[in-house]
Design an enzyme around this catalytic site. Structure first.
Site, PDB file in Angstrom:
ATOM      1  N   HIS A  61      12.554  -1.543   4.301  1.00  0.00           N
ATOM      2  CA  HIS A  61      12.877  -0.467   5.234  1.00  0.00           C
ATOM      3  C   HIS A  61      14.143   0.290   4.831  1.00  0.00           C
ATOM      4  O   HIS A  61      14.260   1.490   5.112  1.00  0.00           O
ATOM      5  CB  HIS A  61      12.986  -1.018   6.654  1.00  0.00           C
ATOM      6  N   HIS A 101       0.857  -1.186   0.000  1.00  0.00           N
ATOM      7  CA  HIS A 101       0.000   0.000   0.000  1.00  0.00           C
ATOM      8  C   HIS A 101       0.890   1.232   0.000  1.00  0.00           C
ATOM      9  O   HIS A 101       1.939   1.247   0.654  1.00  0.00           O
ATOM     10  CB  HIS A 101      -0.894   0.006   1.244  1.00  0.00           C
TER      11      HIS A 101
END
Length: 304
Positions: free
Chosen positions: A146, A107
């Site tokens: 990340h 998303h």
């Protein structure tokens, strides 16, 4: 429309085009179908949906630009001084639900709000971020996700990634189940601590980073074999996704409260979902490891 709003709109339309092209190329089979729409109360958008592809079961990449005379409650609740102002809201929002349970759902969202009132200075801010929801976690993928997020934030300050990473972990949390939706990423709102040009540059950095974060994971996992049981687990975990989007998600609530287009707002929901009463993963299983190891408050970059 102000010069600032025009610049943001041009960027968002281009971002939507680039993301759709990259996802189509990665899927290799399906294509996005565009549904242009107008909002009777003001504004409109371009909804683009891809379904039943070789890789993507269902996905949507939406652009919207809506405006009105009053901010809806979801936007003014934490800033009551803005109640009664006219507003413009522009954004690109996307959700990708792959077929293969080894490929995570992703998303992303980048958005711009400006609230105006005659005789007063406009109030503007940016929001957005991206997050990843694996079903069968792989540490390499989590670290990569990340790392890309950290690098996108780095030019704007050493504290930006850890702050927005922590906000993401807090935001994408199902309070009624006391569990995260996924392994996080970035989430931010009310970004106007810099001047407009710097804030806009930050949003562009985040929007542009999404494909670099997601597509390498898709390439690594899209051909992995999976069982019917793993597919069932994916559908079970998708239920958590639905719960979050319908109960907590700010974008969903804003869209519905502002008279947005329901089909476009709810395109984020997966095509097949299941709920099992009090279902629990077998101890020691891959399914149990998802919640025990991956869906935890973890610093994925600490040792990598």
């Amino acid at each position: 429309m102000s010069t600032r709003t025009e610049a943001v709109k041009a960027y968002l339309l281009d971002l939507q085009d680039r993301i759709c092209t990259a996802l189509e190329q990665e899927d290799g089979n399906a294509h996005f179908v565009e549904d242009a729409w107008t909002r009777p109360a003001g504004g409109g958008g371009r909804t683009r949906v891809i379904e039943n592809g070789a890789v993507i079961e269902k996905g949507g990449v939406n652009f919207s630009h809506v405006f009105g005379s009053n901010l809806p409650p979801s936007a003014s609740a934490h800033r009551p001084e803005l109640a009664g102002r006219g507003f413009e809201a522009l954004g690109v929002s996307l959700v990708i639900h792959p077929h293969n349970p080894h490929v995570p759902t992703s998303h992303a969202n980048v958005r711009f709000f400006i609230a105006e009132k005659e005789g007063e200075e406009p109030v503007w801010w940016f929001g957005g971020g991206f997050d990843l929801t694996p079903y069968y976690g792989v540490e390499e993928d989590c670290v990569h996700w990340h790392r890309v997020a950290e690098r996108a934030c780095a030019p704007f300050g050493d504290d930006v990634y850890p702050r927005y990473k922590a906000w993401c972990d807090s935001y994408f949390h199902l309070k009624h189940r006391d569990e995260p939706r996924g392994i996080g990423g970035l989430f931010f709102d009310d970004v106007n601590q810099w001047d407009f040009d710097t804030s806009f540059a930050f949003i562009r950095a985040i929007g542009d980073a999404f494909i670099n974060a997601y597509l390498p994971i898709v390439r690594r996992r899209k051909a992995a074999a999976y069982t019917a049981q793993q597919r069932e687990f994916q559908e079970f975990r998708r239920g958590r996704y639905v719960e979050f989007n319908l109960v907590y998600d700010r974008g969903t609530l804003f869209g519905l409260q502002s008279g947005g287009r329901t089909e476009s707002i709810l395109m984020s929901l997966p095509p097949q979902v299941r709920w099992g009463y009090d279902w629990k993963a077998a101890p020691g299983s891959e399914e149990a490891r998802l919640t025990e190891y991956f869906l935890t408050d973890r610093d994925w970059l600490a040792d990598n």
